[in-house]
Design a protein around this motif. Structure first.
Motif, PDB file in Angstrom:
ATOM      1  N   GLU A  77       0.752  -1.071  -0.050  1.00 53.77           N
ATOM      2  CA  GLU A  77       0.100   0.025  -0.155  1.00 53.77           C
ATOM      3  C   GLU A  77       0.713   1.253   0.134  1.00 53.77           C
ATOM      4  O   GLU A  77       0.163   2.370  -0.229  1.00 53.77           O
ATOM      5  N   LYS A  78       1.971   1.084   0.367  1.00 54.31           N
ATOM      6  CA  LYS A  78       3.054   2.263   0.497  1.00 54.31           C
ATOM      7  C   LYS A  78       3.898   2.348  -0.486  1.00 54.31           C
ATOM      8  O   LYS A  78       4.232   3.356  -1.288  1.00 54.31           O
ATOM      9  N   ILE A  79       4.197   1.362  -1.268  1.00 55.48           N
ATOM     10  CA  ILE A  79       5.351   1.268  -2.300  1.00 55.48           C
ATOM     11  C   ILE A  79       4.954   0.267  -3.521  1.00 55.48           C
ATOM     12  O   ILE A  79       4.549  -0.765  -3.437  1.00 55.48           O
ATOM     13  N   SER A  80       5.364   0.944  -4.541  1.00 49.59           N
ATOM     14  CA  SER A  80       5.223   0.094  -5.806  1.00 49.59           C
ATOM     15  C   SER A  80       6.800   0.080  -6.631  1.00 49.59           C
ATOM     16  O   SER A  80       7.214   0.905  -6.617  1.00 49.59           O
ATOM     17  N   PHE A  81       6.832  -0.979  -7.425  1.00 55.54           N
ATOM     18  CA  PHE A  81       8.184  -1.027  -8.030  1.00 55.54           C
ATOM     19  C   PHE A  81       8.099  -1.531  -9.624  1.00 55.54           C
ATOM     20  O   PHE A  81       7.422  -2.729  -9.610  1.00 55.54           O
ATOM     21  N   VAL A  82       8.674  -0.762 -10.598  1.00 58.48           N
ATOM     22  CA  VAL A  82       8.746  -1.220 -11.522  1.00 58.48           C
ATOM     23  C   VAL A  82      10.176  -1.633 -12.131  1.00 58.48           C
ATOM     24  O   VAL A  82      10.867  -0.900 -12.274  1.00 58.48           O
ATOM     25  N   PRO A  83      10.268  -3.067 -12.282  1.00 59.39           N
ATOM     26  CA  PRO A  83      11.493  -3.421 -12.927  1.00 59.39           C
ATOM     27  C   PRO A  83      12.181  -2.810 -14.121  1.00 59.39           C
ATOM     28  O   PRO A  83      11.230  -2.551 -14.995  1.00 59.39           O
ATOM     29  N   SER A  84      13.498  -2.978 -14.486  1.00 57.09           N
ATOM     30  CA  SER A  84      13.872  -2.531 -15.635  1.00 57.09           C
ATOM     31  C   SER A  84      13.258  -3.204 -16.859  1.00 57.09           C
ATOM     32  O   SER A  84      13.048  -2.734 -18.065  1.00 57.09           O
ATOM     33  N   GLN A  85      12.989  -4.592 -16.671  1.00 53.93           N
ATOM     34  CA  GLN A  85      12.611  -5.474 -17.593  1.00 53.93           C
ATOM     35  C   GLN A  85      11.474  -6.201 -17.254  1.00 53.93           C
ATOM     36  O   GLN A  85      11.773  -7.032 -16.278  1.00 53.93           O
ATOM     37  N   SER A  86      10.218  -6.152 -17.492  1.00 52.36           N
ATOM     38  CA  SER A  86       9.027  -6.904 -17.236  1.00 52.36           C
ATOM     39  C   SER A  86       8.660  -7.948 -18.364  1.00 52.36           C
ATOM     40  O   SER A  86       8.895  -7.595 -19.605  1.00 52.36           O
ATOM     41  N   PRO A  87       8.474  -9.159 -17.779  1.00 53.29           N
ATOM     42  CA  PRO A  87       8.157 -10.170 -18.931  1.00 53.29           C
ATOM     43  C   PRO A  87       6.802  -9.875 -19.631  1.00 53.29           C
ATOM     44  O   PRO A  87       6.133  -9.185 -18.906  1.00 53.29           O
ATOM     45  N   ARG A  88       6.768 -10.396 -20.768  1.00 56.33           N
ATOM     46  CA  ARG A  88       5.519 -10.152 -21.778  1.00 56.33           C
ATOM     47  C   ARG A  88       4.987 -11.344 -21.668  1.00 56.33           C
ATOM     48  O   ARG A  88       5.508 -12.333 -22.324  1.00 56.33           O
ATOM     49  N   ALA A  89       3.721 -11.385 -21.317  1.00 52.86           N
ATOM     50  CA  ALA A  89       2.800 -12.665 -21.443  1.00 52.86           C
ATOM     51  C   ALA A  89       2.108 -12.564 -22.721  1.00 52.86           C
ATOM     52  O   ALA A  89       1.303 -11.650 -22.826  1.00 52.86           O
ATOM     53  N   ARG A  90       2.235 -13.804 -23.346  1.00 53.65           N
ATOM     54  CA  ARG A  90       1.157 -13.590 -24.634  1.00 53.65           C
ATOM     55  C   ARG A  90      -0.305 -13.931 -24.314  1.00 53.65           C
ATOM     56  O   ARG A  90      -0.623 -14.668 -23.173  1.00 53.65           O
ATOM     57  N   ASN A  91      -1.165 -13.300 -25.136  1.00 52.39           N
ATOM     58  CA  ASN A  91      -2.561 -13.576 -24.997  1.00 52.39           C
ATOM     59  C   ASN A  91      -2.904 -12.876 -23.717  1.00 52.39           C
ATOM     60  O   ASN A  91      -4.165 -13.292 -23.246  1.00 52.39           O
ATOM     61  N   LEU A  92      -2.415 -11.953 -23.150  1.00 53.97           N
ATOM     62  CA  LEU A  92      -2.901 -11.437 -21.870  1.00 53.97           C
ATOM     63  C   LEU A  92      -3.206  -9.969 -22.115  1.00 53.97           C
ATOM     64  O   LEU A  92      -2.400  -9.138 -22.769  1.00 53.97           O
ATOM     65  N   SER A  93      -4.427  -9.559 -22.058  1.00 59.97           N
ATOM     66  CA  SER A  93      -4.784  -8.187 -22.650  1.00 59.97           C
ATOM     67  C   SER A  93      -4.340  -7.130 -21.815  1.00 59.97           C
ATOM     68  O   SER A  93      -3.576  -7.294 -20.698  1.00 59.97           O
TER      69      SER A  93
END
Length: 251
Positions: A77-93
């Motif tokens: 609730e306090k912190i969110s983290f965006v990594p340098s490279q996030s995996p891409r999942a196919r067929n995920l809208s």
């Protein structure tokens, strides 16, 4: 301004120290860039501040409390983290990808309700992805996908957002778009946005303050303060590179 994050004599590392004596703070509603040479520990710092990785010694305070005192759900609730490279999942809208940021507000089936759905749609519009809800997230361009990862962090509704090199691998247009978006999020939504980058010009022009992880010392302050005291020259100690105060880069 209200301080939402503070470090005191923070020492980073795994089995041994990799960076020592980081004392800094972040206030609500400001954007901060973390700069330094490759391998200095920028990613390690952001992961430690996010609670993802442990640290050797010192302390990290989130809203005045030790980070270790928070449960995982409370820290989310306090912190969110965006990594340098996030995996891409196919067929995920795109909608479903961004909605994973609402994981702590889903029903027992893991589904978002009408209110959360409206919030996700509004957030996609906020980052310039309106009308992309049903698009396969794996088919987004690099710039679009980076905005999608930022949207996912936004729907988490945390006070502090950490991003590990969010403009890496992007062309200059998308770098400017992402940096401007992060600046707007910090200033308009009163969040603390802290990101690592190698682009000094963007950091100096668009950030309220900068944390410099130099070879021999850590510095922090406004861009003007750091330029005035020559702090950027500590980034590459014993190197022929010199910081140009007019160009905002090394030459």
């Amino acid at each position: 301004m209200e301080r939402v994050l503070e470090t005191n004599n923070l020492c980073l590392g795994y089995n041994k120290d990799i960076y020592r004596e980081i004392s800094a703070f972040a206030s609500r509603g400001e954007i901060i860039a973390v700069v330094g040479p490759n391998g200095i520990g920028k990613s390690t710092l952001l992961k430690s501040l996010s609670g993802i990785q442990s640290f050797r010694s010192g302390e990290i305070l989130v809203d005045g409390k030790q980070i270790s005192s928070y449960s995982h759900s409370r820290l989310a609730e306090k912190i969110s983290f965006v990594p340098s490279q996030s995996p891409r999942a196919r067929n995920l809208s795109l909608f479903d990808m961004v909605a994973t940021g609402c994981y702590n507000r889903t029903n027992w089936l893991g589904q978002v309700g009408p209110q959360e759905r409206e919030f996700v749609i509004g957030t996609l519009e906020r980052v310039g992805l309106s009308g992309f809800e049903n698009r396969d997230s794996s088919r987004l361009s690099d710039g679009e996908f980076q905005r999608a990862t930022i949207a996912r962090a936004l729907v988490q509704e945390s006070k502090i957002i950490f991003l590990d090199e969010p403009t890496a691998f992007l062309d200059i247009e998308n770098k400017l778009t992402i940096t401007k978006l992060l600046s707007d999020i910090a200033h308009e939504e009163s969040r603390s946005v802290i990101f690592s980058t190698h682009d000094l010009q963007l950091a100096i022009r668009h950030c309220d303050r900068i944390w410099i992880m130099g070879r021999e010392s850590f510095s922090h302050g406004t861009p003007e303060e750091l330029i005035e005291k020559g702090a950027f020259d500590t980034m590459f100690k014993d190197s022929p590179l010199k910081f140009d105060r007019n160009l905002y880069t090394f030459v």
